[in-house]
Design a protein around this motif. Structure first.
Motif, PDB file in Angstrom:
ATOM      1  N   GLU A   1      91.026 -56.299  39.504  1.00 49.33           N
ATOM      2  CA  GLU A   1      92.050 -55.315  39.170  1.00 49.33           C
ATOM      3  C   GLU A   1      91.556 -54.347  38.103  1.00 49.33           C
ATOM      4  N   ALA A   2      90.796 -54.842  37.145  1.00 51.27           N
ATOM      5  CA  ALA A   2      90.281 -53.976  36.083  1.00 51.27           C
ATOM      6  C   ALA A   2      89.278 -52.973  36.649  1.00 51.27           C
ATOM      7  N   ALA A   3      88.463 -53.416  37.579  1.00 57.57           N
ATOM      8  CA  ALA A   3      87.477 -52.521  38.182  1.00 57.57           C
ATOM      9  C   ALA A   3      88.164 -51.418  38.985  1.00 57.57           C
ATOM     10  N   ALA A   4      89.220 -51.758  39.680  1.00 54.69           N
ATOM     11  CA  ALA A   4      89.960 -50.761  40.456  1.00 54.69           C
ATOM     12  C   ALA A   4      90.627 -49.758  39.518  1.00 54.69           C
ATOM     13  N   PHE A   5      91.186 -50.246  38.417  1.00 58.41           N
ATOM     14  CA  PHE A   5      91.816 -49.353  37.448  1.00 58.41           C
ATOM     15  C   PHE A   5      90.802 -48.370  36.869  1.00 58.41           C
ATOM     16  N   VAL A   6      89.646 -48.859  36.486  1.00 60.36           N
ATOM     17  CA  VAL A   6      88.603 -47.994  35.924  1.00 60.36           C
ATOM     18  C   VAL A   6      88.131 -46.990  36.967  1.00 60.36           C
ATOM     19  N   THR A   7      87.970 -47.433  38.194  1.00 63.29           N
ATOM     20  CA  THR A   7      87.532 -46.545  39.270  1.00 63.29           C
ATOM     21  C   THR A   7      88.537 -45.425  39.501  1.00 63.29           C
ATOM     22  N   TYR A   8      89.811 -45.776  39.593  1.00 63.28           N
ATOM     23  CA  TYR A   8      90.845 -44.760  39.809  1.00 63.28           C
ATOM     24  C   TYR A   8      90.984 -43.835  38.603  1.00 63.28           C
ATOM     25  N   PHE A   9      90.809 -44.380  37.418  1.00 65.65           N
ATOM     26  CA  PHE A   9      90.892 -43.561  36.216  1.00 65.65           C
ATOM     27  C   PHE A   9      89.767 -42.526  36.184  1.00 65.65           C
TER      28      PHE A   9
ATOM     29  N   LEU B   1      90.171 -38.527  36.524  1.00 65.82           N
ATOM     30  CA  LEU B   1      89.625 -37.659  35.483  1.00 65.82           C
ATOM     31  C   LEU B   1      88.706 -36.601  36.088  1.00 65.82           C
ATOM     32  N   LEU B   2      87.874 -37.004  37.014  1.00 67.16           N
ATOM     33  CA  LEU B   2      86.962 -36.075  37.677  1.00 67.16           C
ATOM     34  C   LEU B   2      87.724 -35.016  38.474  1.00 67.16           C
TER      35      LEU B   2
END
Length: 53
Positions: free
Chosen positions: A2-10, A14-15
């Motif tokens: 879940e943390a990896a998905a959150f960072v990826t979407y964030f 941002l991009l």
């Protein structure tokens, strides 16, 4: 996971946000106030090169 998905979407958000803001700045409502330093340089250079000294 879940943390990896959150960072990826964030990072993706941002991009996309930075890209959207850049496009808006370049072509949006205030773009007519922007100056083109390359065009100014070409104009100045043309005047300088073709002016007799």
């Amino acid at each position: 996971m879940e943390a990896a998905a959150f960072v990826t979407y964030f990072v993706l958000g941002l991009l996309v946000g930075i890209t959207g803001y850049s496009i808006y700045t370049a072509f949006g409502a205030g773009s007519s106030n922007l100056r083109d330093p390359f065009e100014e340089h070409e104009t100045t250079e043309a005047i300088t090169l073709h002016t007799p000294r």
